[in-house]
Motif scaffolding. Structure first.
Motif, mmCIF file in Angstrom:
data_model
loop_
_atom_site.group_PDB
_atom_site.id
_atom_site.type_symbol
_atom_site.label_atom_id
_atom_site.label_comp_id
_atom_site.label_asym_id
_atom_site.label_seq_id
_atom_site.Cartn_x
_atom_site.Cartn_y
_atom_site.Cartn_z
ATOM 1 N N ALA A 247 -4.449 -6.695 4.880
ATOM 2 C CA ALA A 247 -5.367 -5.619 5.238
ATOM 3 C C ALA A 247 -4.688 -4.266 5.097
ATOM 4 O O ALA A 247 -3.514 -4.098 5.425
ATOM 5 C CB ALA A 247 -5.852 -5.812 6.672
ATOM 6 N N GLY A 248 -5.443 -3.297 4.587
ATOM 7 C CA GLY A 248 -4.923 -1.940 4.470
ATOM 8 C C GLY A 248 -5.168 -1.149 5.746
ATOM 9 O O GLY A 248 -5.740 -1.646 6.713
ATOM 10 N N THR A 249 -4.750 0.101 5.734
ATOM 11 C CA THR A 249 -4.948 0.940 6.907
ATOM 12 C C THR A 249 -6.431 1.272 7.071
ATOM 13 O O THR A 249 -7.112 1.608 6.099
ATOM 14 C CB THR A 249 -4.111 2.236 6.801
ATOM 15 N N PRO A 250 -7.006 1.172 8.275
ATOM 16 C CA PRO A 250 -8.455 1.313 8.479
ATOM 17 C C PRO A 250 -9.045 2.630 7.979
ATOM 18 O O PRO A 250 -10.145 2.663 7.457
ATOM 19 C CB PRO A 250 -8.597 1.183 10.006
ATOM 20 N N ASP A 251 -8.316 3.747 8.127
ATOM 21 C CA ASP A 251 -8.891 5.025 7.737
ATOM 22 C C ASP A 251 -8.937 5.231 6.231
ATOM 23 O O ASP A 251 -9.443 6.244 5.744
ATOM 24 C CB ASP A 251 -8.119 6.181 8.394
ATOM 25 N N LEU A 252 -8.406 4.262 5.476
ATOM 26 C CA LEU A 252 -8.459 4.363 4.015
ATOM 27 C C LEU A 252 -9.263 3.230 3.398
ATOM 28 O O LEU A 252 -9.246 3.057 2.183
ATOM 29 C CB LEU A 252 -7.025 4.336 3.436
ATOM 30 N N MET A 253 -9.994 2.477 4.207
ATOM 31 C CA MET A 253 -10.625 1.265 3.708
ATOM 32 C C MET A 253 -11.613 1.516 2.577
ATOM 33 O O MET A 253 -11.846 0.663 1.740
ATOM 34 C CB MET A 253 -11.333 0.528 4.850
ATOM 35 N N GLY A 254 -12.215 2.708 2.513
ATOM 36 C CA GLY A 254 -13.164 2.977 1.445
ATOM 37 C C GLY A 254 -12.536 3.594 0.210
ATOM 38 O O GLY A 254 -13.241 3.923 -0.743
ATOM 39 N N ASP B 70 0.847 -1.194 0.000
ATOM 40 C CA ASP B 70 0.000 0.000 0.000
ATOM 41 C C ASP B 70 0.883 1.244 0.000
ATOM 42 O O ASP B 70 1.855 1.321 0.763
ATOM 43 C CB ASP B 70 -0.904 0.018 1.237
ATOM 44 N N VAL B 71 0.551 2.218 -0.819
ATOM 45 C CA VAL B 71 1.409 3.400 -0.930
ATOM 46 C C VAL B 71 1.453 4.196 0.366
ATOM 47 O O VAL B 71 2.438 4.892 0.639
ATOM 48 C CB VAL B 71 0.957 4.320 -2.091
ATOM 49 N N ASP B 72 0.420 4.095 1.192
ATOM 50 C CA ASP B 72 0.328 4.932 2.393
ATOM 51 C C ASP B 72 0.788 4.240 3.674
ATOM 52 O O ASP B 72 0.668 4.814 4.747
ATOM 53 C CB ASP B 72 -1.121 5.393 2.578
ATOM 54 N N VAL B 73 1.285 3.021 3.559
ATOM 55 C CA VAL B 73 1.660 2.255 4.754
ATOM 56 C C VAL B 73 3.089 1.752 4.616
ATOM 57 O O VAL B 73 3.474 1.236 3.562
ATOM 58 C CB VAL B 73 0.711 1.041 4.950
ATOM 59 N N ARG B 74 3.860 1.920 5.683
ATOM 60 C CA ARG B 74 5.216 1.373 5.652
ATOM 61 C C ARG B 74 5.151 -0.132 5.394
ATOM 62 O O ARG B 74 4.307 -0.826 5.937
ATOM 63 C CB ARG B 74 5.945 1.661 6.963
ATOM 64 N N LYS C 215 12.169 1.972 -2.171
ATOM 65 C CA LYS C 215 13.380 1.964 -1.343
ATOM 66 C C LYS C 215 13.276 0.894 -0.255
ATOM 67 O O LYS C 215 14.238 0.161 0.006
ATOM 68 C CB LYS C 215 13.594 3.342 -0.720
ATOM 69 N N GLU C 216 12.107 0.818 0.380
ATOM 70 C CA GLU C 216 11.902 -0.224 1.389
ATOM 71 C C GLU C 216 12.063 -1.607 0.772
ATOM 72 O O GLU C 216 12.702 -2.490 1.348
ATOM 73 C CB GLU C 216 10.500 -0.096 1.998
ATOM 74 N N PHE C 217 11.462 -1.780 -0.389
ATOM 75 C CA PHE C 217 11.524 -3.079 -1.059
ATOM 76 C C PHE C 217 12.970 -3.446 -1.386
ATOM 77 O O PHE C 217 13.410 -4.573 -1.112
ATOM 78 C CB PHE C 217 10.690 -3.034 -2.343
ATOM 79 N N ARG C 218 13.720 -2.528 -1.970
ATOM 80 C CA ARG C 218 15.107 -2.809 -2.341
ATOM 81 C C ARG C 218 15.951 -3.144 -1.120
ATOM 82 O O ARG C 218 16.802 -4.033 -1.156
ATOM 83 C CB ARG C 218 15.715 -1.592 -3.059
ATOM 84 N N THR C 219 15.713 -2.436 -0.023
ATOM 85 C CA THR C 219 16.492 -2.664 1.195
ATOM 86 C C THR C 219 16.207 -4.038 1.796
ATOM 87 O O THR C 219 17.126 -4.778 2.162
ATOM 88 C CB THR C 219 16.178 -1.576 2.237
ATOM 89 N N ARG D 51 -6.472 4.103 -3.675
ATOM 90 C CA ARG D 51 -5.166 3.884 -3.036
ATOM 91 C C ARG D 51 -5.034 2.510 -2.397
ATOM 92 O O ARG D 51 -3.927 2.125 -1.999
ATOM 93 C CB ARG D 51 -4.918 4.974 -1.989
ATOM 94 N N LEU D 52 -6.129 1.787 -2.291
ATOM 95 C CA LEU D 52 -6.095 0.458 -1.681
ATOM 96 C C LEU D 52 -6.634 -0.588 -2.635
ATOM 97 O O LEU D 52 -7.533 -0.318 -3.427
ATOM 98 C CB LEU D 52 -6.936 0.429 -0.399
ATOM 99 N N VAL D 53 -6.091 -1.791 -2.530
ATOM 100 C CA VAL D 53 -6.584 -2.919 -3.322
ATOM 101 C C VAL D 53 -7.841 -3.478 -2.670
ATOM 102 O O VAL D 53 -7.891 -3.676 -1.451
ATOM 103 C CB VAL D 53 -5.505 -4.015 -3.430
ATOM 104 N N LYS D 54 -8.865 -3.725 -3.478
ATOM 105 C CA LYS D 54 -10.083 -4.368 -3.009
ATOM 106 C C LYS D 54 -9.926 -5.879 -3.204
ATOM 107 O O LYS D 54 -9.886 -6.374 -4.326
ATOM 108 C CB LYS D 54 -11.288 -3.849 -3.800
ATOM 109 N N HIS D 55 -9.833 -6.592 -2.109
ATOM 110 C CA HIS D 55 -9.463 -8.008 -2.170
ATOM 111 C C HIS D 55 -10.477 -8.863 -2.919
ATOM 112 O O HIS D 55 -10.108 -9.763 -3.669
ATOM 113 C CB HIS D 55 -9.267 -8.551 -0.749
ATOM 114 N N GLY D 56 -11.754 -8.594 -2.708
ATOM 115 C CA GLY D 56 -12.767 -9.381 -3.390
ATOM 116 C C GLY D 56 -12.665 -9.239 -4.898
ATOM 117 O O GLY D 56 -12.685 -10.234 -5.638
#
Length: 280
Positions: A119-126, A16-20, A80-84, A130-135
């Protein structure tokens, strides 16, 4: 006899772009090392138009530009996180894009054997921008989707529950989960008792026999739930045997842009205490 999907060769982890990303990356990296698989990192988001009163479009253009720049910066952070964190993975690559995250992930799923998300961050669930919809992802990807538990702990897969229903989706999920199943110490094939309990016993027994032929330590059980919720019963069975993964078919379809799922699938999508491998 070796099953075609005995080992995952390439795993794609969605971030998710908004979550570490550290927790999910650690989860995916350990899986990649376990299966000696390549790992592809993926993240996407798209700008959202928020000013429908903008008559000439100038304000909207400016907003899109600002949001795009912000998304690009977030994608760089995730990369950057991924590469590290993937320094120890033999084959690691990155894909970051501007666009609808669920649709793009379903497209890029063509490059992998298994999709890892959570699971994504709760305040962005809708926020589908920016979030993947799993279904929707499960219905569109054509690949098994592993929904990581909320704990972030790596899936051990020593004990696994297969939520069996005699359908195409369930058969697909068993095949897709085979790399996990052959490594497990105990695989319980279970189904909910319905009108024809004899047929249910025969069905799960057939699946257990099939798995045993492929070297899986499998057994079967039909469970009666009475008036209890079927998904709750499955979770209880998993906890009783110490399983940290449920394998299930994803039963649903899309109608007039509305995703419609059966009760068990809906509950498994919401259940975050267990890892869930779901195929459609």
């Amino acid at each position: 006899m070796e099953v075609r999907t005995m080992r995952y060769k390439t795993i794609m982890v969605q971030l998710d772009v908004d979550v570490r990303a550290a927790q999910r990356l650690q989860f995916a990296c350990e899986l990649a090392l376990r299966f000696d698989a390549g790992l592809i990192g993926f993240a996407a988001a798209e700008p959202r138009l928020i000013d429908p009163s903008d008559v000439d479009g100038a304000t909207s253009v400016d907003l899109v530009a600002i949001q795009t720049e912000e998304i690009e910066a977030r994608l760089e952070e995730r990369e950057k996180e991924f590469r590290t964190m993937t320094a120890g993975v033999t084959r690691a690559s990155w894909r970051g894009e501007i666009g609808h995250p669920t649709k793009l992930l379903a497209i890029h799923a063509r490059a992998a054997d298994l999709i890892v998300t959570g699971a994504g961050t709760p305040d962005l669930m809708g926020n589908s921008h920016r979030l993947v919809k799993h279904g929707a992802l499960i219905l569109a990807a054509g690949r098994p989707v592993l929904l990581a538990s909320g704990s972030g702990k790596t899936v051990k897969g020593e004990r696994i529950v297969i939520a069996w229903k005699d359908t195409r989706e369930a058969r697909r999920s068993v095949s897709d989960a085979m790399p996990f199943l052959v490594r497990a110490q105990d695989v319980l094939v279970t189904t909910i008792e319905e009108n024809d309990s004899i047929s249910g016993n025969e069905s799960v027994a057939d699946v257990a026999s099939y798995l045993i032929e492929h070297g899986v330590k499998a057994r079967s059980q039909v469970i009666g739930v009475g008036h209890a919720d079927a998904a709750f019963a499955l979770n209880e069975v998993a906890r009783e045997i110490g399983a940290d993964m449920i394998v299930s078919g994803g039963y649903g379809h899309s109608r007039l842009r509305e995703l419609i799922f059966g009760g068990v699938t809906r509950s498994l999508l919401r259940e975050s205490s267990l890892n869930r491998l779901i195929s459609n």
